[in-house]
Design a protein around this motif. Sequence first.
Motif, PDB file in Angstrom:
ATOM      1  N   TRP A 209       1.670 -11.953  -4.239  1.00  0.00           N
ATOM      2  CA  TRP A 209       0.563 -11.008  -4.443  1.00  0.00           C
ATOM      3  C   TRP A 209       0.503 -10.051  -3.175  1.00  0.00           C
ATOM      4  O   TRP A 209      -0.331  -9.038  -3.054  1.00  0.00           O
ATOM      5  CB  TRP A 209      -0.827 -11.394  -5.003  1.00  0.00           C
ATOM      6  CG  TRP A 209      -1.031 -12.593  -4.044  1.00  0.00           C
ATOM      7  CD1 TRP A 209      -1.859 -12.560  -3.048  1.00  0.00           C
ATOM      8  CD2 TRP A 209      -0.724 -13.953  -4.468  1.00  0.00           C
ATOM      9  NE1 TRP A 209      -1.974 -13.683  -2.440  1.00  0.00           N
ATOM     10  CE2 TRP A 209      -1.382 -14.793  -3.249  1.00  0.00           C
ATOM     11  CE3 TRP A 209      -0.155 -14.621  -5.274  1.00  0.00           C
ATOM     12  CZ2 TRP A 209      -1.294 -16.074  -3.132  1.00  0.00           C
ATOM     13  CZ3 TRP A 209      -0.005 -16.153  -5.371  1.00  0.00           C
ATOM     14  CH2 TRP A 209      -0.520 -16.757  -4.113  1.00  0.00           C
ATOM     15  N   LEU A 210       1.100 -10.460  -2.135  1.00  0.00           N
ATOM     16  CA  LEU A 210       0.863  -9.694  -0.861  1.00  0.00           C
ATOM     17  C   LEU A 210       2.163  -8.789  -0.534  1.00  0.00           C
ATOM     18  O   LEU A 210       2.119  -7.994   0.435  1.00  0.00           O
ATOM     19  CB  LEU A 210       1.089 -10.838   0.294  1.00  0.00           C
ATOM     20  CG  LEU A 210      -0.245 -11.622   0.474  1.00  0.00           C
ATOM     21  CD1 LEU A 210      -0.124 -12.596   1.584  1.00  0.00           C
ATOM     22  CD2 LEU A 210      -1.210 -11.043   0.737  1.00  0.00           C
ATOM     23  N   PHE A 211       2.937  -8.535  -1.635  1.00  0.00           N
ATOM     24  CA  PHE A 211       4.107  -7.679  -1.666  1.00  0.00           C
ATOM     25  C   PHE A 211       4.033  -6.444  -2.900  1.00  0.00           C
ATOM     26  O   PHE A 211       3.416  -6.999  -3.825  1.00  0.00           O
ATOM     27  CB  PHE A 211       5.224  -8.154  -1.644  1.00  0.00           C
ATOM     28  CG  PHE A 211       5.627  -9.038  -0.631  1.00  0.00           C
ATOM     29  CD1 PHE A 211       6.334  -8.620   0.603  1.00  0.00           C
ATOM     30  CD2 PHE A 211       4.969 -10.451  -0.543  1.00  0.00           C
ATOM     31  CE1 PHE A 211       6.579  -9.355   1.583  1.00  0.00           C
ATOM     32  CE2 PHE A 211       5.314 -11.246   0.473  1.00  0.00           C
ATOM     33  CZ  PHE A 211       6.106 -10.807   1.431  1.00  0.00           C
ATOM     34  N   ASP A 212       4.299  -5.320  -2.419  1.00  0.00           N
ATOM     35  CA  ASP A 212       4.563  -4.210  -3.547  1.00  0.00           C
ATOM     36  C   ASP A 212       3.160  -4.015  -4.158  1.00  0.00           C
ATOM     37  O   ASP A 212       3.177  -3.435  -5.457  1.00  0.00           O
ATOM     38  CB  ASP A 212       5.571  -4.677  -4.544  1.00  0.00           C
ATOM     39  CG  ASP A 212       6.644  -4.941  -3.975  1.00  0.00           C
ATOM     40  OD1 ASP A 212       7.132  -4.439  -2.925  1.00  0.00           O
ATOM     41  OD2 ASP A 212       7.477  -5.829  -4.368  1.00  0.00           O
ATOM     42  N   ALA A 213       2.038  -4.319  -3.740  1.00  0.00           N
ATOM     43  CA  ALA A 213       0.777  -3.889  -4.320  1.00  0.00           C
ATOM     44  C   ALA A 213       0.267  -2.526  -3.797  1.00  0.00           C
ATOM     45  O   ALA A 213      -0.421  -1.958  -4.797  1.00  0.00           O
ATOM     46  CB  ALA A 213      -0.224  -5.071  -3.826  1.00  0.00           C
ATOM     47  N   ILE A 214       0.453  -2.072  -2.641  1.00  0.00           N
ATOM     48  CA  ILE A 214      -0.094  -0.866  -2.161  1.00  0.00           C
ATOM     49  C   ILE A 214       0.778   0.159  -2.458  1.00  0.00           C
ATOM     50  O   ILE A 214       1.672   0.473  -1.489  1.00  0.00           O
ATOM     51  CB  ILE A 214      -0.564  -1.071  -0.643  1.00  0.00           C
ATOM     52  CG1 ILE A 214      -1.598  -2.076  -0.451  1.00  0.00           C
ATOM     53  CG2 ILE A 214      -1.188   0.275  -0.190  1.00  0.00           C
ATOM     54  CD1 ILE A 214      -1.712  -2.578   0.891  1.00  0.00           C
ATOM     55  N   LYS A 215       0.510   0.837  -3.631  1.00  0.00           N
ATOM     56  CA  LYS A 215       1.700   1.993  -3.850  1.00  0.00           C
ATOM     57  C   LYS A 215       1.071   3.355  -4.047  1.00  0.00           C
ATOM     58  O   LYS A 215      -0.333   3.373  -4.543  1.00  0.00           O
ATOM     59  CB  LYS A 215       2.488   1.572  -4.965  1.00  0.00           C
ATOM     60  CG  LYS A 215       3.560   0.606  -4.696  1.00  0.00           C
ATOM     61  CD  LYS A 215       4.488   0.416  -5.907  1.00  0.00           C
ATOM     62  CE  LYS A 215       3.960  -0.570  -6.686  1.00  0.00           C
ATOM     63  NZ  LYS A 215       4.631  -1.524  -7.374  1.00  0.00           N
TER      64      LYS A 215
END
Lengths: 215, 473
Positions: A209-215
């Motif tokens: 969940w700490l990866f690829d979430a902010i897009k």
Amino acid sequence: MKQFTLMTGMAAPLDRANVDTDMIIPKQFLKSIKRSGFGPNLFDELRYMDEGQPDQDCSGRPLNPDFVLNQARYQGASVLLARENFGCGSSREHAPWALDDFGIRCVIAPSFADIFYNNCFKNGLLPIILSDTQVDQLFEEVAATVGYQLMVDLEKQVVVTPSGIEMEFRVDSFRKHCLLHGLDDIGLTLGFADDIAAYELRRRQEAPWLFDAIK
Amino acid sequence: MAGKTLYDKLWDQHLVRQNDDGSALIYIDRQILHEVTSPQAFEGLRLANRKPWRIDANLATPDHNVPTTERSGGVELIVDPVSRIQVKTLDDNCDAFGIVEFKMNDTRQGIVHVVGPEQGMTLPGSTVVCGDSHTSTHGAFGALAHGIGTSEVEHVLATQCLIAKKMDNMLVRVDGQLGVGVTAKDVVLHIIGVIGTAGGNGSAIEFGGEAIRSISMEGRMTICNMAIEAGARVGIVAVDQTTIDYFKGRPFSPTESQWDAAAAAWKELVSDDDAEFNTVVVINAADIIPQVTWGTSPEMVVDVTATVPNPDKESDPTKADGIRRALKYMGLTADQKITDIQLDRVFIGSCTNSRIEDLRAAAAVVKGRKVASTIKQALVVPGSGLVKAQAEKEGLDKIFIEAGLEWREPGCSMCLAMNPDKLGNGEHCASTSNRNFEGRQGFGGRTHLVSPAMAAAAAVTGHFIDVRELMGY
Ligand code: SF4
């Protein structure tokens, strides 16, 4: 990163505790998108009688005669002697930029605020922690002698007074190494790119969940 | 072997490399960028021909410089040319590097430390940095969060890591229950009064104890926000159900399929029972009443019922000197009653106290009352566009306007007065922000730090008053 090895320079005493970063460089000057040019506004509110504005020519502004760096005997100082918790407050790196731009290369105090202390090293400025007694002694000697000079030797980790007294100081070995050689720490860290990539690979499994979430 | 503190656990989980000389590389999960401390970092990247290591770890929003008055005309209409360039530079840099940015007129824009948690960008167990010392705020969620300088902003952009040294562990435990009308802000001001503005230097402070556990997430953020005013770069609170519940349904929170695993991992984010701290400070919640700062450092704080200190009664000469200098700057006399301090302006806002709960607390006090005629201006500046929208949905804006306060657009505003909101020379302000340094809110301005309820009470009476008395608690 700028280098620091050995220097001899005149000391100026700033006799007050908890000097904060708003005092070192007031906020109106933080609007600059550059790293240089902050020197004329170092300690702006203490140094001048009026309120300073960004991009203003400071040469005609009324000086506060009581402020130490305005006194004739301290012109050209490159070592700042200060009291405890110097640099408290914000994380603004404009504070060491302003000191550096003004010509200060070294600040000596009994203690520093953490973020400021750290920011100094990134800019070739050496913050030195000495004991209360040693700092008291330096304050007395500076006041007693016009043109009082200190020698600072980072390699040997000593401050040497005009009478030859050596005061040892501690500095973290990594920071010392970077400063002595003027190393680019981003370049050093990128030398460990494989370690960083390996960490990320593992972490993606543990906490996706700490990866690829902010897009 | 002794157990681990929460800080130890967070450190261990992010350790990429431990070097022999004691320095370490720690991994950074999240970086928040704003216009003031990022331009030189982006410039540094360009000069060295480097690229950000990981775009999806960054989020940007302008906050320090933005006007809080009507601004639908956009960035081009920011009156101050230097501010305008800085905000535009952030926009240009984020566009060029592909970084997600909530621009000035996006409803999600706001103060970095309000926006990060609100979006679920900050998560329990993450490392969060920002070129701003109040990044300690995010520690409220069991995250390892601290402020960094611009060179480090560049370092994190380029490497996703920070060169760090482990700090000491400090525990501040607040036992018992808080009284009615006593808020998180009073708790943290009281703590700073006890341990001093350098009390936490070199430490990560964990705030614990019954009183902290019963405080909401908003309140915990207020407390961690001011850890830096006690000298600690890091403030943290252990994860509990309140923390986990906060993240349900936030835009950047774990997805539904990740949720159970995330929540299970987060539950581990507490100090072990047998963890050892280098320093432990115990405070009794029952001793805390509404606080007011009288001087030019956050440690210069007293109970609202007290008087301004007298330097002649201070035995330490450096401290006595500090008191004298502060009294002179603040235009106060020794032994004067706090409730006799007359105010000129009131500021309700900043990353310390601009969340919905803060606005509700202030609105409850001013409801049905009017701002005193001697107050020149009373500002309410919500922390983000979303906080503003929520407050308007609840009708809080109407309550404020009806009472004579101004209702503004989100930003840092008078907290540091980089935009046009500032104090005049010599003016006294009851402010819900975090710093009362000389000149912080404007050249010659005199700041008194208080809670939102206390600021609201000051607005309607024109001087400080114990809000518990005003409200009949
Ligand atoms: S509200 Fe104040 S303290 Fe918070 S980030 Fe903005 S300027 Fe800094």
